[in-house]
Design a protein around this motif. Structure first.
Motif, PDB file in Angstrom:
ATOM      1  N   GLY A   1       0.797  -1.216   0.000  1.00  0.00           N
ATOM      2  CA  GLY A   1       0.000   0.000   0.000  1.00  0.00           C
ATOM      3  C   GLY A   1       0.830   1.266   0.000  1.00  0.00           C
ATOM      4  O   GLY A   1       1.896   1.341   0.617  1.00  0.00           O
ATOM      5  N   GLN A   2       0.340   2.280  -0.688  1.00  0.00           N
ATOM      6  CA  GLN A   2       1.078   3.529  -0.845  1.00  0.00           C
ATOM      7  C   GLN A   2       1.254   4.258   0.487  1.00  0.00           C
ATOM      8  O   GLN A   2       2.355   4.705   0.812  1.00  0.00           O
ATOM      9  N   ARG A   3       0.193   4.389   1.275  1.00  0.00           N
ATOM     10  CA  ARG A   3       0.305   5.098   2.556  1.00  0.00           C
ATOM     11  C   ARG A   3       1.274   4.385   3.486  1.00  0.00           C
ATOM     12  O   ARG A   3       2.101   5.031   4.150  1.00  0.00           O
ATOM     13  N   GLU A   4       1.186   3.052   3.533  1.00  0.00           N
ATOM     14  CA  GLU A   4       2.058   2.288   4.416  1.00  0.00           C
ATOM     15  C   GLU A   4       3.519   2.426   4.012  1.00  0.00           C
ATOM     16  O   GLU A   4       4.410   2.552   4.855  1.00  0.00           O
ATOM     17  N   ILE A   5       3.795   2.412   2.703  1.00  0.00           N
ATOM     18  CA  ILE A   5       5.169   2.580   2.218  1.00  0.00           C
ATOM     19  C   ILE A   5       5.695   3.967   2.573  1.00  0.00           C
ATOM     20  O   ILE A   5       6.834   4.123   3.019  1.00  0.00           O
ATOM     21  N   GLN A   6       4.867   4.983   2.400  1.00  0.00           N
ATOM     22  CA  GLN A   6       5.292   6.342   2.733  1.00  0.00           C
ATOM     23  C   GLN A   6       5.556   6.499   4.231  1.00  0.00           C
ATOM     24  O   GLN A   6       6.512   7.172   4.635  1.00  0.00           O
ATOM     25  N   LEU A   7       4.726   5.864   5.071  1.00  0.00           N
ATOM     26  CA  LEU A   7       4.954   5.929   6.516  1.00  0.00           C
ATOM     27  C   LEU A   7       6.228   5.174   6.895  1.00  0.00           C
ATOM     28  O   LEU A   7       6.948   5.589   7.809  1.00  0.00           O
ATOM     29  N   ALA A   8       6.504   4.068   6.213  1.00  0.00           N
ATOM     30  CA  ALA A   8       7.736   3.335   6.473  1.00  0.00           C
ATOM     31  C   ALA A   8       8.952   4.179   6.112  1.00  0.00           C
ATOM     32  O   ALA A   8       9.958   4.182   6.834  1.00  0.00           O
ATOM     33  N   ARG A   9       8.863   4.925   5.024  1.00  0.00           N
ATOM     34  CA  ARG A   9       9.950   5.828   4.655  1.00  0.00           C
ATOM     35  C   ARG A   9      10.110   6.916   5.710  1.00  0.00           C
ATOM     36  O   ARG A   9      11.225   7.266   6.090  1.00  0.00           O
ATOM     37  N   ALA A  10       8.984   7.430   6.209  1.00  0.00           N
ATOM     38  CA  ALA A  10       9.047   8.449   7.258  1.00  0.00           C
ATOM     39  C   ALA A  10       9.683   7.889   8.522  1.00  0.00           C
ATOM     40  O   ALA A  10      10.324   8.619   9.281  1.00  0.00           O
ATOM     41  N   GLY A  11       9.503   6.589   8.755  1.00  0.00           N
ATOM     42  CA  GLY A  11      10.102   5.925   9.908  1.00  0.00           C
ATOM     43  C   GLY A  11      11.501   5.397   9.647  1.00  0.00           C
ATOM     44  O   GLY A  11      12.039   4.622  10.442  1.00  0.00           O
TER      45      GLY A  11
END
Length: 271
Positions: free
Chosen positions: A35-45
């Protein structure tokens, strides 16, 4: 750019193993993020992603795309390998329907107590032996909503990168500071940092709203079936309880955690 159309491709079979088996995730030190949101949050983390599988018909609404466009949309690093896959391959791997056509291979972190960075008067949630991945995810989502300092998972049954943890946490597993530890190590950590432990339990308990949660505080919740272990109950400054007005004596663990954490945040002015 590489294109995979066969669900029998070696990389796809490997991805299936990561998706389905905790043993493989632990052995390889890798897991999947869907998922796009999950990938972006993982990058933020600050999670490192090595490869991303993209079904462009789903992600972009067309067949042709440039890897640089996907990297920008998903906030990926330049060296992340983008691999196009057919809709058949994507559907074979997708853990849930409705995701945006992207699945990333990510490197797992070692969520140790020593990596937690606490404020002067931290607020910590301790979850002992949560059995269901969905409950772990819900607890992390609650922790994110309350903006607490950390979550410590004591002796978990499911691993932190189970796909249902990622799904039910809505990606908060990547942004909430989290550690995994034994009960003994957790108690020692709290004592060394002068953090008061409050144990949510039925035994010899006081109403939660009579406590002072404005100092350094850890709130421990257990499973709905067995509650907290004697080890954590004995280490607590006070056992606390949420009064029940119905026929049952417990709520879902994430609901109980939300009630307790938001009372602590209310006392602190929610900041």
């Amino acid at each position: 750019m590489k294109y995979i159309s066969s669900p029998h491709n070696a990389l796809i079979r490997y991805a299936e193993q990561l998706q389905r088996k905790s043993k493989t995730r632990k052995k390889e030190g890798q897991f999947l993020i869907e998922g796009q949101r999950e990938i972006q949050l993982a990058r933020a983390g600050n999670f490192e992603m090595t490869q991303v599988l993209v079904c462009s018909e789903i992600l972009l609404g067309r067949e042709d795309f440039e890897p640089a466009q996907v990297r920008k949309q998903l906030t990926l690093e330049e060296n992340t390998d983008i691999i196009a896959v057919s809709s058949e391959v994507y559907e074979k791997l997708a853990y849930r329907s409705g995701t945006e056509g992207c699945i990333a291979f990510a490197k797992a972190k070692n969520p140790h107590l020593s990596q937690l960075h606490l404020s002067n008067a931290p607020l910590i949630l301790i979850a002992e032996s949560p059995e269901k991945p969905g409950n772990i995810g819900a607890l992390l989502r609650t922790a994110d909503a309350a903006n607490i300092d950390a979550v410590i998972i004591v002796d978990p049954v499911s691993d932190l990168y189970n796909p249902n943890v990622i799904r039910s946490s809505v990606g908060c597993v990547f942004t909430v500071p989290t550690a995994i530890a034994s009960a003994a190590d957790t108690i020692a950590f709290l004592k060394s940092n002068d953090i008061n432990l409050y144990a949510a339990t039925l035994q010899s308990s006081e109403n939660y709203d009579r406590m002072d949660f404005t100092t350094a505080t850890a709130i421990a919740v257990g499973t709905e079936a067995t509650g907290l272990s004697k080890h954590l109950r004995d280490a607590a400054k006070t056992n606390i309880i949420i009064p029940m007005g119905g026929a049952i004596d417990s709520m879902n663990v994430s609901v109980s955690a939300a009630v307790l954490l938001f009372e602590a945040k209310r006392q602190r002015g929610f900041g």
